[in-house]
Scaffold this motif. Sequence first.
Motif, PDB file in Angstrom:
ATOM      1  N   LYS A 128       9.767  12.127   2.407  1.00 57.28           N
ATOM      2  CA  LYS A 128       9.230  13.376   2.138  1.00 57.28           C
ATOM      3  C   LYS A 128       7.743  13.250   2.311  1.00 57.28           C
ATOM      4  O   LYS A 128       6.923  14.176   2.844  1.00 57.28           O
ATOM      5  N   ASN A 129       6.923  12.228   1.920  1.00 56.02           N
ATOM      6  CA  ASN A 129       5.409  12.172   2.032  1.00 56.02           C
ATOM      7  C   ASN A 129       5.163  10.953   2.635  1.00 56.02           C
ATOM      8  O   ASN A 129       4.025  10.567   2.649  1.00 56.02           O
ATOM      9  N   LEU A 130       5.923  10.582   3.476  1.00 54.77           N
ATOM     10  CA  LEU A 130       5.484   9.197   4.500  1.00 54.77           C
ATOM     11  C   LEU A 130       5.831   9.461   6.094  1.00 54.77           C
ATOM     12  O   LEU A 130       6.880  10.022   6.324  1.00 54.77           O
ATOM     13  N   LEU A 134       0.909  -1.206  -0.088  1.00 55.23           N
ATOM     14  CA  LEU A 134      -0.116  -0.007   0.063  1.00 55.23           C
ATOM     15  C   LEU A 134       0.982   1.183  -0.121  1.00 55.23           C
ATOM     16  O   LEU A 134       0.519   2.029  -0.773  1.00 55.23           O
ATOM     17  N   VAL A 135       1.848   1.408   0.809  1.00 53.50           N
ATOM     18  CA  VAL A 135       2.688   2.349   1.138  1.00 53.50           C
ATOM     19  C   VAL A 135       3.388   2.846  -0.108  1.00 53.50           C
ATOM     20  O   VAL A 135       3.499   3.892  -0.720  1.00 53.50           O
ATOM     21  N   ASN A 136       4.077   1.734  -0.851  1.00 52.14           N
ATOM     22  CA  ASN A 136       4.937   2.132  -1.805  1.00 52.14           C
ATOM     23  C   ASN A 136       4.050   2.357  -2.955  1.00 52.14           C
ATOM     24  O   ASN A 136       4.539   3.126  -3.923  1.00 52.14           O
ATOM     25  N   THR A 137       2.910   1.684  -3.244  1.00 57.67           N
ATOM     26  CA  THR A 137       1.883   2.224  -4.298  1.00 57.67           C
ATOM     27  C   THR A 137       1.420   3.468  -4.185  1.00 57.67           C
ATOM     28  O   THR A 137       1.563   4.546  -5.177  1.00 57.67           O
ATOM     29  N   LEU A 138       1.108   3.975  -3.084  1.00 54.25           N
ATOM     30  CA  LEU A 138       0.605   5.349  -3.023  1.00 54.25           C
ATOM     31  C   LEU A 138       1.733   6.453  -3.302  1.00 54.25           C
ATOM     32  O   LEU A 138       1.492   7.654  -3.601  1.00 54.25           O
ATOM     33  N   LEU A 139       2.986   6.044  -2.477  1.00 51.92           N
ATOM     34  CA  LEU A 139       3.948   6.866  -2.656  1.00 51.92           C
ATOM     35  C   LEU A 139       4.373   7.154  -4.225  1.00 51.92           C
ATOM     36  O   LEU A 139       4.638   8.386  -4.503  1.00 51.92           O
ATOM     37  N   VAL A 197       1.300   9.670   2.684  1.00 55.35           N
ATOM     38  CA  VAL A 197       0.690   8.536   3.596  1.00 55.35           C
ATOM     39  C   VAL A 197       0.997   8.745   5.082  1.00 55.35           C
ATOM     40  O   VAL A 197       2.260   9.146   5.400  1.00 55.35           O
ATOM     41  N   VAL A 198       0.059   8.434   6.034  1.00 61.21           N
ATOM     42  CA  VAL A 198       0.431   8.512   7.330  1.00 61.21           C
ATOM     43  C   VAL A 198       0.118   6.888   7.850  1.00 61.21           C
ATOM     44  O   VAL A 198      -1.076   6.462   8.181  1.00 61.21           O
ATOM     45  N   ALA A 199       1.085   6.049   8.013  1.00 63.22           N
ATOM     46  CA  ALA A 199       1.223   4.963   8.360  1.00 63.22           C
ATOM     47  C   ALA A 199       1.347   4.641   9.819  1.00 63.22           C
ATOM     48  O   ALA A 199       1.692   5.423  10.662  1.00 63.22           O
TER      49      ALA A 199
END
Length: 266
Positions: A222-224, A189-194, A200-202
Amino acid sequence: MKIVVNEKNCFVPHHASAYAVRDMIKNDADIIIVNGHVIHKDITLKAKDTVTLIKRGEKPKKRALEALLVARHTPGVHERIKNACVGIAGLGGLGSHAAVSLARLGIGKLILIDYDVVEPSNLNRQHYFLKHIGMKKTSALKDILEQINPFVKIVTKDVCLDQTNIAMCFREPDIVIEAFDHPESKAVLVNTLLSEHKTVVAASGVAGYFSNNTITTKRVMKNLYVIGDGVSEAKIGSGLMAPRVAIAANHQANMVLRLILGERHT
């Protein structure tokens, strides 16, 4: 001068007091909120102040309800929150609690995705009730959120997220909360969304009953953003329990709020 009273523009005399405005507009109000704070003595108002007048126990009409729900917000914040769209992947302990907090904030739109049903074992940490057992989590959570804030637009998708549908399912929101249980699913999920330039807030490491203070929010890319202690994964002898799960979920919701308002955690 112009002020806002219960979300409506009003013109009042310069140097008017809060109590004078109450007496003019809603003289039976016994709670007066000025710029997000309840006042207990009269104060002089300034232009552009926001005033909310509430009568205890009164059920407001729908057109006034939204203003009262967000009366404790800082003025100007609600407009930005109301325009935001947030996605949540997984509606278990993390996702359900985060969704409740975001609904209470008055988020404009929530996209909720899960394919599971509510089971008795979920009730030890997830924001569901006995009546929801056997229901799809999407339907159960929508039921809860609509009772909290009917002004939030809720979109539900009963799908199992994988690499083939993640990008399409979260096409609209810029911010997505990752709330999965399994490390492999989290990574996909995280890799796909990035790769789709989403933020992404995991979460990682929220099991057990260790110190509250070990749950932190870290910006790892940057975005995680990752919430948790990074260590205490669920395993035999260290289960998932309501307090730390809810703490982590609210870290996630608060990070989403900060991002919507333009703050960046370092």
